[in-house]
Scaffold this motif. Structure first.
Motif, short mmCIF file in Angstrom:
data_model
loop_
_atom_site.label_atom_id
_atom_site.label_comp_id
_atom_site.label_asym_id
_atom_site.label_seq_id
_atom_site.Cartn_x
_atom_site.Cartn_y
_atom_site.Cartn_z
N GLU A 154 19.89 16.24 -10.21
CA GLU A 154 21.17 16.35 -9.52
C GLU A 154 21.00 16.31 -8.00
N ALA A 155 19.93 16.88 -7.52
CA ALA A 155 19.66 16.83 -6.08
C ALA A 155 19.38 15.38 -5.64
N GLU B 220 0.85 -1.19 0.00
CA GLU B 220 0.00 0.00 0.00
C GLU B 220 0.89 1.24 0.00
N ASN B 221 0.49 2.25 -0.69
CA ASN B 221 1.26 3.50 -0.75
C ASN B 221 2.66 3.35 -1.34
N ALA B 222 2.84 2.35 -2.17
CA ALA B 222 4.14 2.22 -2.85
C ALA B 222 4.38 3.51 -3.61
N GLY B 223 5.53 4.05 -3.48
CA GLY B 223 5.84 5.29 -4.20
C GLY B 223 5.71 6.53 -3.34
N GLN B 224 4.99 6.41 -2.23
CA GLN B 224 4.77 7.58 -1.38
C GLN B 224 6.09 8.16 -0.86
N TYR B 225 6.97 7.24 -0.47
CA TYR B 225 8.26 7.65 0.09
C TYR B 225 9.05 8.49 -0.93
N SER B 226 9.05 8.05 -2.19
CA SER B 226 9.77 8.79 -3.23
C SER B 226 9.15 10.18 -3.43
N LEU B 227 7.83 10.22 -3.43
CA LEU B 227 7.16 11.51 -3.63
C LEU B 227 7.47 12.46 -2.48
N GLU B 228 7.52 11.92 -1.29
CA GLU B 228 7.85 12.76 -0.12
C GLU B 228 9.27 13.30 -0.24
N ARG B 229 10.16 12.43 -0.67
CA ARG B 229 11.56 12.87 -0.82
C ARG B 229 11.66 13.99 -1.86
N MET B 230 10.91 13.82 -2.94
CA MET B 230 10.96 14.85 -3.99
C MET B 230 10.30 16.15 -3.53
#
Lengths: 82, 583
Positions: free
Chosen positions: B507-508, B430-440
């Protein structure tokens, strides 16, 4: 060229070899890239399609392009910031 | 926020030698495979490899894989896993023959066989004399390899997503890997690549250092993702350095310069190598020269405003010798530093070249977690980002290209077998991808530091505290500084918030991977109180097999270290016991 196309050119200036990265970095960050004309941008786009080994020979002035305008661009890149 | 999902049997992250060899194996077996690559595959850093690829054909003189294995074990200073080393050396001739069949135009002998040349550390008869083992395509071996593999992949209908950057691994509750999140640069869209298996071939991370021979794309993305996903990184304290990189640029100045009579000077104009190596002087081995240079710099005898380099003098050789015997050196020096070596000495510093450590794998390319080497289901790695471990504490030249193709293929075969066991994809959490979106999203905060500033601080810190001169104090200070830098990295922001082809964002994101590798390196190096291969401690000058013949595992969570045993059981031959590493 629009903004996105120009950003693409900058990204595609990232290459497999440090030497090439450095030539392009100097050219872009030093401000020379932003002064290119529309035709020069098209030539630049062509240069980026070359193999890295061939680009290195051009930048180290061991090979010369037959197209005079393109060769002028090569010299501009090599001499950026100097 | 739900993300678009793309489904493949396998996703290969990285389009260099290891990634392309793996994807070829997969596509030819009918496994639906996509390769994600930040740049066009033939512009991966593999193309920079010039020297060759080792294989004991014995085309010019007697050779066999047992000798190659011995050299690799010895070169690794007995930190390599001998099962993996046997596997690689035994597979080498088949791997090179395969490349030849794929169209790689190897240099030839008059009799039509592949030409082979000698290379440092490759010896005949268990270390007795140099042997010709390196197969090459002029000085473009890596480039030719990439082209051959790419064309073959196109024929095999491998899917390529070019100018895509993988962001994070997706693991389910059981810890199995079920995909990655990835950014399509062209649109700025983040996708979930849902896969039965994920194979990392993301290359090295030499950009952690201020002085590096690595291209800008070598930002340790795979290692960063693995660490964030809770997995360890192995033997990350071991980095290979070359003594003479151009200061401020990193471009290598060949050892041939010193071979022709060039020598090093400190700020006092002293030929300091006479103090460190009275006999060999400037021609002492790479690690000895590198450490001497760093001592001079650390003790205030460096040159320039910041006293952070030494000088390589060759003007006394004269223009004719420099032009004829050292082609290219003059152009490089003039073009990158504005210095003509015919008139002035060249500023040089020890320069990072290769990452021996990486994501722990076995010789099948399966990723391993923990001291008990539990296989992480669905996750594979090969090439410089992986630690099989064949290079141990120090890699031999020409073994890197071999590593790529042997373990790329081996990992590909493992994926094929794994995929056969799965009737369908495992469910995404569930919520796969959420972590990446938060980081971005965090990168778009209104306040924070510039990426370039924190990255520069990291590179300077790594160069000063974790390059070739290592003592407890230097490393402990480095750990303290890197922890501060790591905290600063949590607050970097980008000014350009646009979505389409936003290179600042890329780059970030790269930097957030690089800084993970940097901190891991510093922490692991500070803990290893011995000298082994590339990890040379001034305060612990000897190798200590009794205590330290073991692999380091570093975890991001708590910056924890664990240690696991070196594999001392080769697959079919006798164990090669530790001995003093002398050449």
């Amino acid at each position: 060229m629009d903004y996105v196309e120009i950003e693409k050119l900058k990204w595609r200036s990232r290459r497999s070899m440090l030497e090439l990265d450095l030539y392009f970095e100097r050219f872009i960050l030093g401000g020379s890239f932003s002064k290119l004309t529309e035709q020069e941008l098209i030539d630049y786009q062509y240069l980026l399609t070359l193999d890295d080994g061939d680009l290195l020979l051009l930048f180290q002035e061991k090979e010369v392009l037959a197209n005079v305008e393109m060769q002028k661009l090569v010299i501009k890149i090599v001499n950026a910031n100097f | 926020m739900s993300l678009p999902i793309l489904k493949f049997d396998a996703v290969v992250v990285g389009g260099g030698g290891a990634g392309l060899r793996a994807s070829l194996q997969l596509s030819e077996a009918g496994v639906k495979t996509v390769v994600l690559s930040k740049v066009f595959p033939t512009r991966s850093h593999t193309a920079a490899a010039q020297g060759g690829i080792s294989a004991s054909f014995g085309n010019s003189e007697e050779d066999n894989w047992h000798w190659h294995m011995y050299d690799t074990v010895k070169g690794a200073d007995w930190l390599g896993d001998q099962d993996a080393i046997e596997f690689m050396c035994k597979q080498a001739t088949d791997a090179v023959a395969e490349l030849e069949h794929y169209g790689m135009p190897f240099d030839r002998l008059d009799n039509g066989k592949i030409y082979q040349r000698p290379f440092g550390g490759h010896m005949a008869d268990f270390g007795k004399k140099p042997v010709r083992r390196a197969c090459a395509v002029a000085d473009r071996t890596g480039h030719a390899m990439l082209h051959a593999l790419y064309q073959r992949n196109v024929k095999a209908q491998t899917h390529f997503f070019v100018e895509w950057m993988a962001l994070d691994l997706i693991r389910d509750k059981a810890g199995d890997v079920v995909g990655v999140t990835a950014l399509e640069m062209e649109t700025g869209q983040v996708y979930i690549i849902h896969a039965k298996a994920v194979l990392f071939a993301t290359g090295g991370s030499g950009r952690i250092y201020q002085a590096s021979t690595n291209a800008f794309i070598n930002t340790g993305d795979g290692v960063g993702m693995a660490l964030r996903a809770g997995l360890p990184v192995e033997d990350i304290e071991f980095w290979q350095f070359h003594p003479t990189g151009l200061a401020g640029a990193g471009v290598l100045i060949t050892e041939g310069v010193r071979g022709e009579g060039g020598y090093l000077l400190n700020a006092n104009g002293e030929r300091f190598m006479e103090r460190y190596a009275p006999t060999a002087k400037d021609l002492a081995s790479r690690d000895v020269v590198s450490r001497a240079m760093q001592v001079e710099i650390n003790e205030g005898r460096g040159c320039g405003t910041n006293k952070d380099y030494v000088l390589l003098k060759l003007d006394h050789l004269g223009a004719d010798v420099i032009d004829q015997r050292l082609p290219g050196i003059r152009e490089i020096s003039i073009q990158f530093l504005g210095i003509d070596p015919v008139k002035q000495p060249i500023p040089v510093v020890p320069t990072c070249h290769y990452m021996m450590g990486g994501i722990p794998t076995n010789y099948k390319g399966e990723v391993l977690d923990g001291v008990d080497e539990k296989i992480v289901k669905g996750f594979y790695a090969a090439g410089e980002c992986a630690c099989a471990s064949v290079h141990g504490a120090n890699r031999l030249g020409t073994n890197s290209l071999l590593d790529l193709v042997v373990f790329g293929k081996s990992a590909g075969n493992s994926v094929i077998e794994f995929v056969k066991t799965m009737s369908d994809h495992k469910e995404l959490p569930e919520n796969a991808g959420q972590y990446s979106l938060e980081r971005m999203a965090k990168l778009e905060s209104t306040t924070g530091e510039k990426v370039a500033d924190v990255r520069f601080a990291m590179q300077v810190c790594m160069q000063q505290h974790a390059s070739v001169f290592r003592t407890q104090k230097v490393l402990d200070d480095g750990v303290m500084k890197m922890r501060e830098i790591y905290e600063r990295a949590k607050n970097v922001v980008i000014e350009d918030k646009s979505t389409v082809f936003n290179t600042a964002r890329v780059e970030a994101l790269e930097f957030l991977n690089t800084v993970e590798v940097a901190l891991a390196t510093m922490v692991a190096a500070a803990a290893r109180t011995e000298s082994r291969g590339a990890h040379a401690r001034e305060d612990f000058p000897d190798r200590n097999d009794e205590v330290w013949m073991k692999h380091t595992l570093y975890y991001r969570d708590g910056q924890k270290l664990e240690y696991k045993e070196v594999h001392t059981e080769p697959l079919t031959v006798d164990y090669i016991p530790p001995a003093k590493r002398v050449y």
